[in-house]
Design a protein around this motif. Structure first.
Motif, PDB file in Angstrom:
ATOM      1  N   ARG A  76       3.542  -1.382   8.365  1.00  0.00           N
ATOM      2  CA  ARG A  76       4.564  -2.041   7.539  1.00  0.00           C
ATOM      3  C   ARG A  76       3.930  -3.068   6.609  1.00  0.00           C
ATOM      4  NH1 ARG A  76       7.283  -1.975  12.411  1.00  0.00           N
ATOM      5  NH2 ARG A  76       6.893  -4.180  12.759  1.00  0.00           N
ATOM      6  N   GLU A  77       2.969  -3.842   7.129  1.00  0.00           N
ATOM      7  CA  GLU A  77       2.285  -4.843   6.311  1.00  0.00           C
ATOM      8  C   GLU A  77       1.492  -4.181   5.188  1.00  0.00           C
ATOM      9  OE1 GLU A  77       1.751  -8.168   9.866  1.00  0.00           O
ATOM     10  OE2 GLU A  77       0.082  -6.839   9.369  1.00  0.00           O
ATOM     11  N   ALA A  80       3.770  -2.961   2.491  1.00  0.00           N
ATOM     12  CA  ALA A  80       4.338  -4.067   1.738  1.00  0.00           C
ATOM     13  C   ALA A  80       3.294  -4.812   0.919  1.00  0.00           C
ATOM     14  CB  ALA A  80       5.038  -5.044   2.698  1.00  0.00           C
ATOM     15  N   GLY A  81       2.021  -4.433   1.061  1.00  0.00           N
ATOM     16  CA  GLY A  81       0.954  -5.097   0.329  1.00  0.00           C
ATOM     17  C   GLY A  81       0.611  -6.458   0.890  1.00  0.00           C
ATOM     18  N   GLU A  82       0.963  -6.678   2.133  1.00  0.00           N
ATOM     19  CA  GLU A  82       0.691  -7.971   2.775  1.00  0.00           C
ATOM     20  C   GLU A  82      -0.688  -7.944   3.429  1.00  0.00           C
ATOM     21  OE1 GLU A  82       3.834  -8.434   5.599  1.00  0.00           O
ATOM     22  OE2 GLU A  82       5.391  -8.514   4.062  1.00  0.00           O
ATOM     23  N   PRO A  83      -1.279  -9.122   3.634  1.00  0.00           N
ATOM     24  CA  PRO A  83      -2.560  -9.160   4.343  1.00  0.00           C
ATOM     25  C   PRO A  83      -2.372  -8.699   5.784  1.00  0.00           C
ATOM     26  CG  PRO A  83      -1.876 -11.373   3.627  1.00  0.00           C
ATOM     27  CD  PRO A  83      -0.830 -10.409   3.188  1.00  0.00           C
ATOM     28  N   VAL A  84      -3.374  -8.020   6.307  1.00  0.00           N
ATOM     29  CA  VAL A  84      -3.282  -7.444   7.637  1.00  0.00           C
ATOM     30  C   VAL A  84      -4.400  -8.005   8.514  1.00  0.00           C
ATOM     31  CG1 VAL A  84      -3.407  -5.302   8.961  1.00  0.00           C
ATOM     32  CG2 VAL A  84      -2.275  -5.336   6.731  1.00  0.00           C
TER      33      VAL A  84
END
Length: 87
Positions: A76-77, A80-84
């Motif tokens: 999901r991250e 969403a282009g979020e840091p992982v």
């Protein structure tokens, strides 16, 4: 084969036509291929269980529900282009 009419937004129809043409297909054939290649929730669950069993049998890896939840969160991250964080 009987035809069925599906009502969709004109923008979606136009995009489907472009995609079908790019693949050298009719819209009918493109949709059939797309739908055939998209697994249902039940098919994904079955694939997950089969993959989990294979990993346990062949690699000695036991995947827990917590492992599964963590991987789902990472996907999901990523989507969403979020840091992982690392797994």
């Amino acid at each position: 084969m009987a035809d069925t009419t599906v009502k969709i937004d004109p923008a979606v129809r136009d995009r489907l036509m472009v995609l079908a043409r790019e693949h050298g297909m009719t819209m009918r054939d493109y949709l059939a291929e797309l739908v055939g290649a998209t697994p249902t929730l039940e098919e994904r669950r079955k694939r997950y269980e089969e993959t989990k069993a294979y990993c346990e049998t062949h690699f000695g890896v036991t995947l827990t529900d917590e492992d599964h939840d963590r991987v789902e969160k990472v996907w999901r991250e990523l989507e969403a282009g979020e840091p992982v964080d690392s797994l």
